[in-house]
Scaffold this active site. Structure first.
Site, PDB file in Angstrom:
ATOM      1  N   ASP A   1      50.589  41.733  40.085  1.00 50.32           N
ATOM      2  CA  ASP A   1      49.561  41.150  40.938  1.00 50.32           C
ATOM      3  C   ASP A   1      50.067  39.776  41.396  1.00 50.32           C
ATOM      4  OD1 ASP A   1      46.985  41.981  42.057  1.00 50.32           O
ATOM      5  OD2 ASP A   1      46.140  40.235  41.056  1.00 50.32           O
TER       6      ASP A   1
ATOM      7  N   ASP B   1      53.575  46.149  39.508  1.00 48.63           N
ATOM      8  CA  ASP B   1      53.775  44.730  39.802  1.00 48.63           C
ATOM      9  C   ASP B   1      52.877  43.900  38.898  1.00 48.63           C
ATOM     10  OD1 ASP B   1      51.123  43.934  41.408  1.00 48.63           O
ATOM     11  OD2 ASP B   1      51.728  45.945  42.032  1.00 48.63           O
TER      12      ASP B   1
END
Length: 294
Positions: A212, A210
């Site tokens: 973040d 991802d």
């Protein structure tokens, strides 16, 4: 020349490896307690491999609770010479997208609730972690990942947070904009430091799940989203592992970076002042220098 034995520490999503011959789960007792799980020992195309799921099968250990010292001791006790850490991470860089692998070359350690050394009262030692990963082993991982069809980034700074919660937006922006970090995770420290103390070559393969929370399109990291990417990353990690035997010789030459001699000048406590109880606990990780072996 010593025989090579490769240790693989599997992170979130990677709880087993495929294709090992004559493989079995093995229980290893250590003076630092029980490792995260049994260790899966076998061979892959002639290369001895020991696999350890960092969080245990079923993911029972949180990042703060992983028995890092027991894990590294168990690998060393089984004769492992090189360790590849595979772990999930968030990205601070647009170009390091979910599904990419980052071959980490630096760390910033922000953990605070973990035992970080095998040494202490009764036997003090200070190893250098200026260059905390083995460059040659990292290059091998990069090539294996490329052969596995993964988009790989050579080099990056891994911010190790305590967790288990993800970052606040302020933290994410700090680590990205002011500290220049590349990825963020929760598990490579104190693991890398302990591997250096145990004189093991250590490489970190960070698998991006991802962006973040700094990214405007990913401002709220959800576990369900991460798990979806984790599955694909774990499959890619298994392909990477299968490519390693062709790139690593069965015999292991001395490490050009000196990872395998990190304790040579690190022990500070005079031999006559060392405590017998801690010396006994150090039999695996520091036996070479404590016994005078070369």
């Amino acid at each position: 020349m010593a025989s090579r034995k490769l240790g693989v520490i599997g992170g979130s999503g990677l709880y087993a490896v495929d294709g090992l011959q004559d493989a079995a789960w093995q229980t290893v007792d250590t003076p630092w307690g029980a490792p995260s799980d049994q260790l899966y020992c076998g061979t892959l195309d002639g290369l001895d491999i020991v696999f350890l799921p960092r969080h245990g099968r079923g993911h029972i250990h949180s990042p703060s609770d992983v028995p890092y010292r027991a894990n590294i001791d168990a690998l060393k006790r089984l004769g492992v010479t090189d360790v590849i850490s595979v772990s999930a991470c968030g990205s601070f860089r647009e170009e390091m997208a979910p599904g990419d692998f980052v071959i980490v070359d630096q760390f910033i350690d922000r953990t605070f609730a973990r035992a970080k050394s095998f040494f202490g009262t009764g036997c003090v030692a200070h190893v250098s972690v200026a260059h905390p990963v083995c460059e040659s082993l990292g290059k091998t991982c990069a090539e294996a990942a490329r052969q596995a069809g993964v988009n790989v980034h050579d080099g990056g700074t891994y911010l190790v947070m305590e967790g288990p919660q993800f970052s606040t937006l302020a933290e994410s922006n700090l680590y990205r904009d002011q500290w220049g970090c590349s990825v963020i995770g929760m598990t490579n420290m104190p693991e890398a430091k302990l591997a250096r103390e145990a004189e093991l070559c250590y490489a970190s393969v960070a698998m991006v799940t991802d962006y973040d929370c700094w990214h405007p399109g990913h401002d709220a990291v959800e576990v369900t989203d991460i798990i979806r990417v984790l599955t694909g990353n774990a499959d890619a990690a298994r392909r990477m592992i299968k490519a390693l035997p062709a790139l690593l010789s069965a015999e292991r030459p001395p490490c050009p970076q000196g990872c395998d001699t990190a304790l040579e000048h690190a022990l500070i406590t005079a031999p006559e002042a060392r405590y017998a109880e801690i010396i006994k606990k150090l039999d695996a990780v520091a036996g070479r220098v404590l016994s005078g072996r070369t």
